[in-house]
Design a protein around this motif. Sequence first.
Motif: not given
Lengths: 428, 257
Positions: A43-45, A47, A49-50, A53, A57, A365, A367-369, B101, B109
């Motif tokens: 979830e962090s990663m 953020r 990314r388009p 993708e 991912i 992109r 901003t959150g997931a 990050h 997060y």
Amino acid sequence: MSKRIEVHHITRVEGHGNIVVEVADGQLKDCRFEVTETPRFFESMLRGRPYTEASHITSRICGICATGHATASLRASERALGVEPSEQTRLLRKLTFHGEILDSHVLHVYMLVAPDFLGVGSVIPLASSHPEVVLRALRMKKLAGDICAVVAGRHTHPIAMAVGGFTHFPKISELEDLRSRLEASRADVEATVELCASLPWPRFERDTEYVSLTKPDEYAFIDGEIITSDGARLPLERYQEVTNEHLVKHSSAKHTRHQRDSYMVGALARFNNNYAQLHPWAKKAATTLGLKPKVTNTYLNTAAQVVEIVHCVEDAIQVIDALLERGVQPEPLAPVKRMPGEGVGVCEVPRGMLIHHYWIGEDGRLTGANCIIPTNQNLANLEGDFRARVPQIVDKPLDAMRLDLEMLVRAYDPCISCSVHVLEVKFD
Amino acid sequence: MSTNGKPKIAFFDFTSCEGCQLTVVDSLQTHPELLQAVEIVQFREAMTEKGEDYLVAFIEGSCTRESDEARLRKIREQAAIVVALGACAHLGGVNALKYLHPMDDVRRYVYGDQAEDYETYDVRPIEAVIPVDFAIPGCPIDRNEFVAVVKALLLGKKPPIPDYPLCVECKLKENTCLYFKGSVCLGPVTRAGCDAICPTYGQSCEACRGFISSPNDTSMRNLLAEHGLTVEDITTRYTMFTTYQVRERLMQKEAER
């Protein structure tokens, strides 16, 4: 009488987990399922990314339910961006999804569960003692994988699936070939039902809340509404009212609860909630297996998977027929209607309800997931089963107890690498 | 060697989706004879037995916490040959996206106030911890390449992993170049060996097999810029599977300066 069972890194499950049970003076003192999988941080990663993708991912969260993650991801992006996939896209997704359910269920039934009943440690010795069983499993798995390959390039990790459609289209001849192989696989499916019916499933009943997707017109795998066996019904956007994710001190993966202390997702939950929409032959298989909703024996989740194998083979044939009838046309991706946006995508992957929730910014992109995995949702229920089961088997020899509890864990077909968006907890 | 004359092999998993091990299982569908050629002594995902005597170790996944290092060193001590299985072990893979990050932010997060309870550190490929003899690239690995590597190892040969760009295979497949279709692709700098599977299915190559040993990096970046990508877009393109390599290269340049 005191007993302590510790199974470190239980085998024949996906990912790393430990069983710890302590019994003192015949009383259950402690039982837990520890998740020791390493951190993932998807979830962090995501953020930054388009959105194009995101499905590629997140399919890397899991090698077994890669298509499921990709589908939930695509639906989350599509609902965020107002993208309406075509009927052809819906049919192709359904077909490759069936391929994945078949692949995963066959793997679980034959390679992870069957060795328990045949008294061996893995499928490998079965290759010489029961070659016909192993060859059947490999044949069914190959067909399942080939369905995914024809539609999306491969099963792990799908290539041609994109927001708004597909980037590659199967040939009519490929679909026809799959269709005839699916028809030919009916003998293998029947043999699978017979094998499952012949296994001495442990007797165990514990009612819980069964949670799944539901749809008015079909046995739900992609989209729909969330339904529970306790009578709740919610639109997908309100998933958090069901999942209530929370951290539990003794466990490394987040737990969930709805109206009771725990709930269960997966094949058994789908079977209990959506039995009416199963293909008639799948219902017949259920009768052969002695399953009638509501089934409250967790061990029979594997049997419910066998019922779904029948359903998916028959429904895949119907989906192919629909595709053959309308023809498969190369078509551009359905357009993005708005940006920024927020969207929730939900699918029933082999192990149960999978939720992806995305926030996409003006630049396309993320901003959150937030991703909620079936195995996380089952952890609290698994421990509830442990608490009910241990007193029933406490007089058995230690090895028999250990095997029984391992079988209980495997019944959930847990996918621990998936479940870990929380990581290792240190135990005192 | 075991008493039956078959070399003993073992599979290990670290941070990964286990998709490469599943691909190994799938390779048995077409090559069941593999089971006759080797003896598998450890494969947690598929078997209960656990043997500690093995000649070849296949390792899937990245090293993402300090406690993994001891386990890796133990495998290295035992195995005569260590093979990195797939992009996570070979390159760090998608796990290395974490680097984009700040670590503290990545942890908070997902885990909020309880982030400190959980062990993690900078992601690294296996080679950054122990010497690795060979790598089978890809996310996931290619089934046929896995079989070819096992055959080569059994014959005592060096596994046949190509070191030319993906475009070579893509041309042999007679695919229309994605650059002619208004898309972009990392094929010119990416190691071949996957039969150009992503471009064949209409998606651009994301370099999951890593870069060739002498990529024309400047030319690649210029090409992406010519096709309208901003510097930020180019960085994104370069990092889905190869953040670790891009970061190493930047640090190297920094050191040279």
